[in-house]
Design an enzyme around this catalytic site. Structure first.
Site, PDB file in Angstrom:
ATOM      1  CG  HIS A  80      -0.512   0.027   2.531  1.00 12.02           C
ATOM      2  ND1 HIS A  80      -0.291   1.211   3.193  1.00 12.02           N
ATOM      3  CD2 HIS A  80      -0.194  -0.957   3.395  1.00 12.02           C
ATOM      4  CE1 HIS A  80       0.140   0.935   4.425  1.00 12.02           C
ATOM      5  NE2 HIS A  80       0.211  -0.364   4.573  1.00 12.02           N
TER       6      HIS A  80
ATOM      7  CG  ASP B 191       2.539   0.344   8.005  1.00 10.00           C
ATOM      8  OD1 ASP B 191       2.125  -0.099   6.926  1.00 10.00           O
ATOM      9  OD2 ASP B 191       1.839   0.398   9.025  1.00 10.00           O
TER      10      ASP B 191
ATOM     11  CD  GLU C 271      -2.947  -1.356   5.509  1.00 10.13           C
ATOM     12  OE1 GLU C 271      -2.816  -2.429   6.097  1.00 10.13           O
ATOM     13  OE2 GLU C 271      -2.626  -0.266   6.050  1.00 10.13           O
ATOM     14  CD  GLU C 272      -1.477   2.443   7.702  1.00  8.36           C
ATOM     15  OE1 GLU C 272      -2.139   2.068   8.681  1.00  8.36           O
ATOM     16  OE2 GLU C 272      -0.330   2.042   7.450  1.00  8.36           O
TER      17      GLU C 272
ATOM     18  CG  HIS D 296       0.949   3.104  12.652  1.00  4.47           C
ATOM     19  ND1 HIS D 296      -0.416   3.048  12.682  1.00  4.47           N
ATOM     20  CD2 HIS D 296       1.316   2.431  11.547  1.00  4.47           C
ATOM     21  CE1 HIS D 296      -0.851   2.342  11.646  1.00  4.47           C
ATOM     22  NE2 HIS D 296       0.197   1.956  10.948  1.00  4.47           N
TER      23      HIS D 296
END
Lengths: 345, 330
Positions: free
Chosen positions: A61, A170, A199-200, A310
């Site tokens: 992603h 990520d 995606e997140e 994150h």
């Protein structure tokens, strides 16, 4: 290293066009078809030799977590809301960049000198925080960053030995792995790929990408949680930096297809590629959406372990990156129609 | 029918590793069907062709059961675990689990810092497979364990660790057996679905593949008939429960009416079910493609998601009868 460009690009969920451009540029000369779909994902076809009649999907992603401006204070501060899984503990004092022009800003906080007793032990609520871009009035702030403007952390990519730090590993590291795989020789089967958006905030881009691509099986490529920092007791470690690609058996979004998992493990063992299992039962990734599309898609996820994901700065090991590319490349080389046959006793 | 039930409820099949259950069902239904296929995620799709005058009907029961998955093995060979589906810590302690390779284990609990008056946390529990070190531990991270309990039958009651939803599978296997000599107007697809307990996953993709006009799930539901239970107007032995709604779906009124009418006409006892928490495969089947009228027949079950789930055999038999009546209707 393309990871630097990918990591430093800004691409919060819903506004991934900068990452889109880097990806398209990197793969253009190596694939047969590139399309930007309705959700903004980059869909790719790399035709195979035709020896094996399969469509194999790879997904990473392109979005990252971030912030969105939702209002302005009369003195020029920007109010914001999180986009994706933001940890409120990490916001005060963070350097951010606001909008496509990357206006520098800082999430301000009260100086330590002024704290009342006990006040320093509490985590500031996101509602109470604001981004300071140096604007003097709400007029000026609205002009520079209207409601709906995105903001991300401002973090430079750095390498020291095999260890690297940067933001948005990520899943920009998954994007980098996927780019490497697409730049390789054609496979006996058709490779289809999605650099997926959003995606997140709920695996959204991958869901429709998989519908469009209609694969026979799929591999998600991720940057995943490594919580291998010192602690008193850990009865179930997540992953460990430097110990190779992490294979998912089960997370909250899907259970890996046992046949694909076996292919990955057998390949790693045959070639002595270090690998580890991600702690089962935690997290969720695009494979969760992909495996439920249409009449179902067997799926697996392979991840590069990343500490502090994150957060404004994540850390990973380039040996894990290389081993992830190698494990995927070698596993794809061993993938045939027989991989997806089911044993029957 | 009891033999089928025993074979099914004692089989091993936590979500994601339903192979043994699928093999048991396949062996029984293959001679009864026109076509048997395993779909992409592993659900078994059994097709019995109709005369072409009826509907495309999908009946579903899920093959998977709740369980545990090894998440870490310590240097002494004890396995820490996470849960597969809705497992309660209260029903874990002292319980036995079995893995796909036949390894058995017991669930133990840490002693330091544990308050015996409170339910343990999963982090305080571990599986002991009798190993002495990480090296001689016969299970690995990612291995799935199922609870171990043989079936017992007492009077009309049946008790097992996996009534949810092997009893639904047994109903559909028995239904196929009884339909062997019958020519159906409807084109019948019986789906034995995977991965219900982790999010209704197999039924969604199977229903997409089958593309039915009508879908009915056969699953268990909880009851309100035990001491001081939360109120619920479903009792063991009072007949199959026809779903009105649960927290994931409202049964299509046409399907609900169809079931009620057929039960009345054939004088089959039935109950109406409103389930406040929980749902079934029907919830996702009704939302595939452009939507499917869907309903659910629930077999009343006490102690759902414990290793001793109890149903009443009369409810099971009446569920088969009710489905036979439904399929007879054009």
């Amino acid at each position: 290293m393309i990871l630097k460009a990918l990591s430093e690009a800004t691409g919060v969920s819903g506004n991934e066009k900068a990452v889109q451009a880097i990806v398209v540029d990197a793969i253009r000369d190596h694939v047969d078809e590139i399309e930007i779909d309705a959700m903004g994902s980059v869909l790719v076809t790399k035709r195979g030799t035709g020896a094996i009649n399969l469509r194999v999907m790879l997904d990473a992603h392109i979005d990252e977590i971030g912030l969105m401006i939702v209002g302005h204070e009369s003195d020029g501060y920007l109010k914001f809301r999180p986009v994706g899984g933001i940890d409120a503990r990490l916001l005060p004092g963070a350097l951010v960049q606001v909008g496509d022009d990357r206006i520098p800003g800082v999430i301000g906080l009260k100086p330590v000198h002024l704290l009342k007793p006990g006040e320093g032990e509490k985590v500031a609520k996101i509602d109470a925080l604001a981004i300071d871009i140096g604007a003097q009035s709400d007029e000026e702030a609205k002009g520079l960053a209207p409601v709906g403007t995105y903001a991300t952390f401002k973090t430079e990519y750095r390498e020291f030995g095999p260890t690297v730090t940067g933001k948005a590993f990520d899943d920009r590291v998954g994007c980098a792995v996927l780019i490497e795989l697409l730049r390789g020789e054609p496979q006996p089967f058709d490779l289809v790929a999605s650099f997926s958006t959003q995606e997140e905030i709920g695996l959204r881009g991958a869901q429709v990408a998989a519908y469009r691509l209609e694969p026979d099986c799929a591999f998600g490529l991720e940057g995943t949680i490594a919580d291998d920092i010192p602690k008193e007791k850990d009865v179930s470690p997540t992953t460990t930096l430097g110990q190779g690609p992490a294979l998912t058996v089960m997370d909250r979004s899907f259970i890996a297809d046992r046949r694909l998992l076996k292919l990955l493990v057998d390949t790693a063992e045959a070639l002595d590629i270090p690998h580890q299992f991600k702690q089962p039962g935690i997290g969720g990734t695009d494979a969760g959406a992909i495996h439920k599309t249409r009449a179902g898609v067997p799926a697996a996820t392979v991840s590069v372990p990343c500490r502090y994901i994150h957060s404004p700065v994540a850390m990973m090991n380039l040996n894990d990156f290389d081993n992830t590319v190698r494990l995927m490349r070698e596993s794809l080389a061993r993938l045939t129609e027989r991989t997806l046959e089911r044993e029957r006793k | 029918m009891k033999e089928v039930i025993r074979e099914l409820v004692e089989a091993y099949g936590p979500s994601g590793v339903e192979d043994q259950v699928r093999d048991v069902i396949r062996a029984r239904v293959e001679p009864l069907a026109d076509e048997v296929e395993v779909d992409a995620l592993g659900s078994l799709v059994v097709h019995k062709e109709g005369t072409g005058e009826g509907q495309r009907v999908l009946l579903d029961a899920h093959m998977d059961e709740i369980g545990v998955m090894v998440s870490y093995i310590d240097e002494k060979g004890f396995a820490r675990f996470t849960t597969i589906g809705g497992v309660y810590p209260l029903t874990c302690l002292g319980n036995r689990v079995v893995f796909a390779n036949g390894t058995m284990g017991v669930i133990g609990m840490e002693q330091k810092g544990v308050d015996l008056k409170k339910a343990p946390k999963f982090e305080q529990l571990f599986i002991d497979v009798g190993a002495t070190s990480r090296e001689d531990c016969p299970v690995s991270v990612g291995d799935a364990g199922a609870f171990v309990r043989p079936l017992f039958a007492q009077g009309t009651r049946l008790v097992s660790k996996a009534m949810d939803d092997r009893i639904g599978c047994a109903v559909l296997v028995d239904l196929l057996r009884r339909l062997e000599e019958t020519e159906l107007a409807h084109d019948l697809y019986v789906v034995f679905a995977v991965q219900e307990e982790v999010g209704l996953r197999g039924a969604r993709t199977s229903a997409y593949g089958v593309d039915p006009n009508l879908a009915i799930a056969v699953d268990v539901t909880r009851t309100g008939d035990t001491p001081e239970s939360k109120p619920m107007a479903v009792e063991l032995g009072q007949g199959p429960a026809i779903k009105v709604q649960d927290s994931g779906m409202i049964a299509h009124p046409m399907v609900r009416e169809l079931l009620v009418e057929q039960a009345k006409a054939a004088e089959i006892p039935y109950q109406l079910e409103i389930l406040e928490r929980g749902t079934t495969d029907a919830a996702v089947m009704q939302l595939v493609r452009a939507g499917v009228p869907a309903g659910c027949i629930s077999i009343p079950c006490r102690y759902v998601h414990s290793p001793s789930e109890m149903v009443d055999q009369r409810d099971v038999e009446n569920s088969v009868k009710l489905l036979l009546e439904v399929l007879k209707k054009p």
